[in-house]
Write an enzyme that holds these catalytic residues in place. Structure first.
Site, mmCIF file in Angstrom:
data_model
loop_
_atom_site.group_PDB
_atom_site.id
_atom_site.type_symbol
_atom_site.label_atom_id
_atom_site.label_comp_id
_atom_site.label_asym_id
_atom_site.label_seq_id
_atom_site.Cartn_x
_atom_site.Cartn_y
_atom_site.Cartn_z
ATOM 1 C CG ASP A 15 -0.201 -1.430 3.801
ATOM 2 O OD1 ASP A 15 0.378 -0.676 4.622
ATOM 3 O OD2 ASP A 15 0.194 -1.579 2.638
ATOM 4 C CG HIS A 32 1.252 2.041 13.898
ATOM 5 N ND1 HIS A 32 1.000 1.423 12.701
ATOM 6 C CD2 HIS A 32 2.477 2.626 13.760
ATOM 7 C CE1 HIS A 32 2.019 1.615 11.869
ATOM 8 N NE2 HIS A 32 2.925 2.345 12.487
ATOM 9 C CG LEU A 126 -11.123 -16.584 15.768
ATOM 10 C CD1 LEU A 126 -11.497 -16.813 14.301
ATOM 11 C CD2 LEU A 126 -11.340 -15.107 16.103
HETATM 12 C C1 FPP Z 1 0.845 -0.985 8.170
HETATM 13 O O1 FPP Z 1 0.611 0.369 8.243
HETATM 14 C C2 FPP Z 1 0.701 -1.682 9.398
HETATM 15 C C3 FPP Z 1 1.721 -2.198 10.181
HETATM 16 C C4 FPP Z 1 3.131 -1.814 10.122
HETATM 17 C C5 FPP Z 1 1.464 -3.249 11.117
HETATM 18 C C6 FPP Z 1 0.060 -3.409 11.594
HETATM 19 C C7 FPP Z 1 -0.035 -2.965 12.958
HETATM 20 C C8 FPP Z 1 -1.184 -2.723 13.585
HETATM 21 C C9 FPP Z 1 -2.540 -2.916 13.006
HETATM 22 C C10 FPP Z 1 -1.103 -2.221 14.949
HETATM 23 C C11 FPP Z 1 -1.540 -3.221 15.911
HETATM 24 C C12 FPP Z 1 -0.632 -4.304 16.073
HETATM 25 C C13 FPP Z 1 -0.656 -5.105 17.107
HETATM 26 C C14 FPP Z 1 0.277 -6.246 17.105
HETATM 27 C C15 FPP Z 1 -1.558 -4.945 18.250
HETATM 28 P P1 FPP Z 1 1.745 1.274 7.628
HETATM 29 O O2 FPP Z 1 2.453 1.920 8.757
HETATM 30 O O3 FPP Z 1 2.606 0.511 6.698
HETATM 31 O O4 FPP Z 1 0.874 2.302 6.843
HETATM 32 P P2 FPP Z 1 1.335 3.161 5.575
HETATM 33 O O5 FPP Z 1 1.563 2.159 4.485
HETATM 34 O O6 FPP Z 1 0.129 4.014 5.353
HETATM 35 O O7 FPP Z 1 2.545 3.907 5.975
#
Ligand code: FPP
Length: 235
Positions: A15, A32, A126
């Protein structure tokens, strides 16, 4: 990194990508992208640490409600990640598994993930389990429907339905329950992630935003887990 013997499986809620980008005056999608780069760093670190299973919450069923642009950017990142990293995944003897409502994903991604699961199925160092279009209540609901169908068809007697029957009907049937759950970015919620599987898991919450989460912090958490285990589990 310290060798660890007791932690087999770490699950992570990655997150804070959006906040990481906002702090730098950049669009959420930039966060992301950095988050995806960090998936690679942390997967390498996991392998070094001797952990055998890593489950990452890459896209939740709730994430479909984000703007079309953001969903598309996340799906494109996934395509890019799978294409670019698969060679390293194979070289490092990593088995890929995908859990979630795969039928919600676009056909090219569905095809790609089943191809990669098949090609990597004999890798042993893994298991990288990617939760995609995943929601734990949906997973439990689909298990209940499957078991009900089996009962109606006479394949199982109601009195013989056990914990194991349920476990074997979940997407995670092939992997052990997580020993450690880590959620980054300061939120202290489970957010519909592995509700059944986390029953006895040790929970760790860190304020670090996902793109900044590193090997040192991971090692520290594994160390804390080993101490907690010694205190409660082994005497
Ligand atoms: C949360 O950040 C994260 C996600 C929505 C998904 C996690 C995605 C990645 C780590 C990108 C890579 C993914 C793949 C499948 C290669 P948020 O957008 O909720 O952050 P915020 O809470 O600060 O808005």
């Amino acid at each position: 990194m310290n060798e660890n013997n007791s932690c087999k499986h770490i699950a992570i809620i990655m997150d804070g990508n959006g906040r990481w980008a906002k702090k730098r005056g950049m669009p959420r999608t930039f966060g992301h992208k950095k988050g995806a780069e960090n998936v690679i760093n942390i997967t390498r670190a996991m392998k070094e640490s001797g952990v055998k299973y890593l489950t990452l919450y890459a896209f939740s069923t709730e994430n479909w409600k984000r703007t079309e642009d953001e969903v598309m950017a996340l799906m494109n990142l996934l395509r890019e990640y799978l294409d670019k990293e698969f060679k390293e995944i194979m070289e490092n003897d990593v088995r890929l598994l995908f859990i979630g409502e795969k039928e919600m994903l676009s056909p090219d991604i569905q095809e790609k993930i089943s191809e990669l699961e098949e090609k990597s199925k004999n890798n042993k160092s893994l298991t990288l389990c990617v939760a995609l279009s995943y929601g734990s209540r949906q997973e439990i609901l689909s298990a209940v429907k499957k078991i009900a169908r089996d009962a109606i068809n006479g394949d199982i007697k109601i009195d013989n339905i056990s914990m194991e029957t349920i476990e074997q009907s979940l997407y995670t049937k092939d992997i052990p329950d997580p020993d450690i759950l880590i959620r980054t970015s300061g939120e202290q919620r489970i957010s519909n992630y592995l509700l059944w599987q986390l029953a006895y898991t040790e929970l760790f919450f860190t304020n670090t935003l996902w793109p900044d989460f590193n090997k040192e912090e991971l090692t520290d958490i594994i160390q804390q887990f080993n101490n907690r285990e010694r205190r409660y589990g082994k005497n």
